[in-house]
Design an enzyme around this catalytic site. Structure first.
Site, PDB file in Angstrom:
ATOM      1  N   ASN A 201       0.903  -1.190  -0.057  1.00  0.00           N
ATOM      2  CA  ASN A 201      -0.127   0.011   0.105  1.00  0.00           C
ATOM      3  C   ASN A 201       0.916   1.174  -0.058  1.00  0.00           C
ATOM      4  OD1 ASN A 201      -1.797   2.137   0.500  1.00  0.00           O
ATOM      5  ND2 ASN A 201      -2.427   1.411   2.518  1.00  0.00           N
TER       6      ASN A 201
ATOM      7  N   LYS B 142       0.176   4.236  -0.356  1.00  0.00           N
ATOM      8  CA  LYS B 142      -0.673   5.370   0.350  1.00  0.00           C
ATOM      9  C   LYS B 142      -0.139   6.495  -0.468  1.00  0.00           C
ATOM     10  CE  LYS B 142      -0.186   3.164   4.864  1.00  0.00           C
ATOM     11  NZ  LYS B 142      -0.238   3.292   6.463  1.00  0.00           N
TER      12      LYS B 142
ATOM     13  N   HIS C  25      -9.826   1.671   4.660  1.00  0.00           N
ATOM     14  CA  HIS C  25      -8.481   1.646   5.540  1.00  0.00           C
ATOM     15  C   HIS C  25      -8.694   2.534   6.607  1.00  0.00           C
ATOM     16  CE1 HIS C  25      -4.351   2.721   6.447  1.00  0.00           C
ATOM     17  NE2 HIS C  25      -4.031   1.653   5.713  1.00  0.00           N
TER      18      HIS C  25
ATOM     19  N   GLU D  23      -6.848   4.943   7.565  1.00  0.00           N
ATOM     20  CA  GLU D  23      -6.742   6.298   7.226  1.00  0.00           C
ATOM     21  C   GLU D  23      -7.822   6.820   6.759  1.00  0.00           C
ATOM     22  OE1 GLU D  23      -2.829   5.640   5.427  1.00  0.00           O
ATOM     23  OE2 GLU D  23      -2.106   5.068   7.372  1.00  0.00           O
TER      24      GLU D  23
ATOM     25  N   GLU E 298      -5.711  -4.803  10.505  1.00  0.00           N
ATOM     26  CA  GLU E 298      -4.672  -3.903  10.669  1.00  0.00           C
ATOM     27  C   GLU E 298      -5.232  -2.998  12.021  1.00  0.00           C
ATOM     28  OE1 GLU E 298      -2.702  -2.810   7.252  1.00  0.00           O
ATOM     29  OE2 GLU E 298      -4.452  -1.508   7.173  1.00  0.00           O
TER      30      GLU E 298
ATOM     31  N   GLY F 297       2.458   1.977  11.137  1.00  0.00           N
ATOM     32  CA  GLY F 297       3.260   3.181  11.079  1.00  0.00           C
ATOM     33  C   GLY F 297       4.206   3.366  11.897  1.00  0.00           C
TER      34      GLY F 297
ATOM     35  N   SER G 160       3.153  -2.204  10.465  1.00  0.00           N
ATOM     36  CA  SER G 160       4.511  -2.147  10.688  1.00  0.00           C
ATOM     37  C   SER G 160       5.171  -3.763  10.437  1.00  0.00           C
ATOM     38  CB  SER G 160       4.888  -1.903  12.243  1.00  0.00           C
ATOM     39  OG  SER G 160       4.634  -0.642  12.270  1.00  0.00           O
TER      40      SER G 160
HETATM   41  P1  PGA Z   1       2.568   0.268   7.844  1.00  0.00           P
HETATM   42  O1  PGA Z   1       1.090   0.358   7.061  1.00  0.00           O
HETATM   43  O2  PGA Z   1       3.200  -0.995   7.187  1.00  0.00           O
HETATM   44  O3  PGA Z   1       3.523   1.534   7.572  1.00  0.00           O
HETATM   45  O4  PGA Z   1       2.386   0.247   9.410  1.00  0.00           O
HETATM   46  C1  PGA Z   1       0.276  -0.348   6.743  1.00  0.00           C
HETATM   47  C2  PGA Z   1      -1.014   0.068   6.304  1.00  0.00           C
HETATM   48  O5  PGA Z   1      -1.575   1.274   7.042  1.00  0.00           O
HETATM   49  O6  PGA Z   1      -1.694  -0.425   5.391  1.00  0.00           O
END
Ligand code: PGA
Length: 247
Positions: free
Chosen positions: A6, A8, A91, A93, A161, A167, A209
């Protein structure tokens, strides 16, 4: 193992997009893995043209709009036509920007109607001692699955998630033992919606992560079918090492 990168809004140049895609193609040809990348929409369109590699594409969202007078919207139909075969939906976010379970359920239906496989993201903000977060997860699944047909439910991938793990670094991700428990719990909830061995066969990803250093241990013995990778998917070398760790 299904590995979804992803991107982003981390990638903002076509040069960088091409570099990561080239690395994904190199490592994504291995029989043990299916690599999917989710670039920002302009790069998805650019990279998917004439793609003959094993790497597939996901959109990072789809619009609630199905087309017409809706300036700025990216419809499921257009994203599928541009080369996506999956759609990341719900997601955290996007939920943080105001997406409700009802909106996400509608987007899942738009995706399925356009032959995009939904990757439905669920996850708790934090854990409480009474494990109330588990009923929150159940509700996130129920809101989307209840209105779907059996066939549609079977095409929907779940990405667990936990927001507290997104993150950060590998050291702060979930432990293999906890992931194993969560995968079991999610399959139990899914068994209420999927007939026969449907829940056993459902694809469940973990995200939060995932890095080259923890991918392998989180893949073994936890029952997880793959990963949704954020920050570690936008550096060609890091992503290559991560995918290779899962061969
Ligand atoms: P990350 O994000 O691997 O940076 O923790 C995962 C995600 O939000 O899909």
């Amino acid at each position: 193992m299904l590995i979804v990168g992803n991107w982003k809004a981390y990638v903002q140049s076509s040069e960088k997009a091409k570099k990561i895609f080239a690395a994904a193609k190199r490592v994504g040809g291995h029989a043990g893995v299916q690599v999917v990348i989710a670039p920002p929409a302009p790069y998805l369109g650019m990279l998917a043209v004439g793609n003959r590699s094993k790497v597939e594409f996901a959109s990072q969202d789809v619009s609630l709009s199905t087309g017409g007078a809706a300036t700025g919207e990216l419809t499921a139909a257009a994203l599928a036509d541009a080369g996506a075969s999956y759609a990341i939906l719900g997601h955290s976010e996007r939920r943080a920007m105001g997406e409700s379970d009802e909106m996400i359920a509608e987007k899942v239906r738009h995706a399925l109607a356009n032959r995009l496989k939904p990757i439905l993201c669920i996850g708790e903000k934090e854990r409480d001692q009474d494990a109330r977060y588990l009923s929150g997860l159940r509700a996130q699944i129920a809101a989307v699955f209840a209105p779907l047909s059996q066939k549609e439910r079977m095409q929907t991938v779940i990405a667990y998630e936990p927001i507290w793990a997104i993150g950060k670094t590998a050291a702060e991700a979930i432990t293999p033992a906890d992931l194993g428990e969560m995968v079991l719990y999610i399959r139990k909830v899914l068994s209420e919606y999927l007939p026969g061995r449907g829940a056993e066969k459902a694809t469940i990803l973990y995200g939060g992560s995932i890095e080259p250093g923890n991918a392998r241990e989180l893949a073994s013995g936890t029952g997880v079918d793959g990963f949704l990778v954020g920050h570690a998917s936008v550096d060609a070398d890091t992503f290559s090492r991560l995918v290779k760790a899962l061969y």
